[in-house]
Write an enzyme that holds these catalytic residues in place. Structure first.
Site, PDB file in Angstrom:
ATOM      1  N   SER A 143      34.227  37.307  52.849  1.00 49.75           N
ATOM      2  CA  SER A 143      33.121  36.539  52.287  1.00 49.75           C
ATOM      3  C   SER A 143      33.038  35.210  53.007  1.00 49.75           C
ATOM      4  CB  SER A 143      33.363  36.295  50.790  1.00 49.75           C
ATOM      5  OG  SER A 143      32.413  35.393  50.250  1.00 49.75           O
ATOM      6  N   TYR A 156      38.872  33.528  43.338  1.00 51.21           N
ATOM      7  CA  TYR A 156      38.097  34.362  44.259  1.00 51.21           C
ATOM      8  C   TYR A 156      38.137  33.769  45.662  1.00 51.21           C
ATOM      9  CZ  TYR A 156      33.925  36.575  46.306  1.00 51.21           C
ATOM     10  OH  TYR A 156      33.054  37.259  47.122  1.00 51.21           O
ATOM     11  N   LYS A 160      39.762  35.417  49.061  1.00 48.70           N
ATOM     12  CA  LYS A 160      38.956  35.649  50.254  1.00 48.70           C
ATOM     13  C   LYS A 160      39.493  34.873  51.453  1.00 48.70           C
ATOM     14  CE  LYS A 160      35.919  38.535  48.567  1.00 48.70           C
ATOM     15  NZ  LYS A 160      35.808  39.925  49.052  1.00 48.70           N
TER      16      LYS A 160
END
Length: 297
Positions: A143, A156, A160
């Site tokens: 991402s 998150y 990532k």
């Protein structure tokens, strides 16, 4: 480094989180290019249905990528019944939202298992087999969050970052083996991952489609680059981001209304999405908590 194009005709491709969104778009492009596609997804029925839509050679299996034993067992089944995995697409991902102080340890650990450890596990299982055969390509969907920071997405973002750094480092260990790894870094994508988030009009302009990411991901098979962004230009923008002093960055976020933790969001719109994270975290009622999540990017 320059690499020959990786052939898709008659290649075997395993796509995690492949029943919907980015994963399904990638699976469809690979099938159209002549690959035999295996879709793995947390929801087995959805995986089987998605595979059936791609043609008679596609197969669907249920899989929680956060379970390393289940992941290894599925790869063994695929390689014994279908053939060697030539293209491994690590796409499955979950995105809990909200203030870090409200996030449970179970949700945080599930996020790391799915978004980072699954990449690690697939590499540890498949890289030795691929190098022994002298061919193979990993497509690791991370991402843009793997290069920046964002309030409300701390775990998150951490996962990532880990996945992006792991992929770039693992790629260099493959030099000379005939096996390659490309990292794909999308911006916000119009999938269940963004359901319920109340974006401003200007933020909505930057949300891309799963097909855009799929084209960039499958496109890595041509020259097998180290990293690509989606849309085009994302990687350059992410590099420039690190040159922006924090006071200017924070001021800019405040001016455009981005200095928030993605709340409030529509919990009803994310109910199905949030519910699946409960299965992966083992936390009852996760779908009703402040910890939102998805089954796949």
């Amino acid at each position: 480094m320059k690499f020959a194009e990786f052939p898709t005709s008659n290649a075997n491709a395993l796509v995690t989180g492949g029943a919907r969104g980015i994963g399904y778009s990638i699976a469809r492009l690979l099938a159209e290019a002549g690959a035999r596609v295996v879709i793995a997804d947390l929801e087995e029925d959805a995986a089987v249905t998605a595979a059936r839509s791609l043609g008679s050679e596609a197969v669907g299996y249920g899989l929680d990528v956060g379970d390393p034993r289940a992941f290894a067992a599925l790869i063994d089944i695929v390689e014994s019944e279908i053939g060697p995995v030539d293209i491994m697409v690590n796409n499955a991902g979950i995105m809990p939202m909200g203030p870090l102080a409200d996030e449970s340890r179970d949700i945080a650990e599930a996020t790391m298992r799915v978004n980072f450890w699954a990449h690690y596990d697939s590499f540890r299982i498949l890289a030795p087999r691929m190098t022994a055969r002298g061919r193979g390509h990993f497509i690791n969907i991370t991402s843009a969050a793997g290069a920046i920071h964002s309030p409300g997405l701390a775990t998150y973002v951490a996962a990532k970052h880990a996945a992006t750094g792991f992929g770039r480092s693992a790629r260099e260990e493959l030099v000379g083996t005939g096996v390659t790894l490309s990292v794909v870094m999308p911006s916000a994508v119009r999938t269940e991952l963004v359901d319920g988030i109340r974006f401003s009009w200007w933020e909505r302009l930057g949300i891309i489609t799963p097909a855009t990411v799929a084209r960039r991901a499958v496109g890595t098979l041509r020259k097998r680059p180290a990293v690509v962004g989606a849309p085009l230009g994302t990687v350059v923008a992410l590099r420039l981001y690190h040159l922006v002093p924090e006071p200017i960055w924070l001021l800019g976020r405040r001016i455009v209304g981005a200095d928030r933790t993605l709340e409030p969001y529509d919990r009803h719109a994310r109910a199905a999405y949030d519910g699946r994270i409960g299965r992966q975290s083992g936390e009852p009622g996760a779908g009703e908590s402040a910890d939102g999540a998805s089954s796949a990017d």
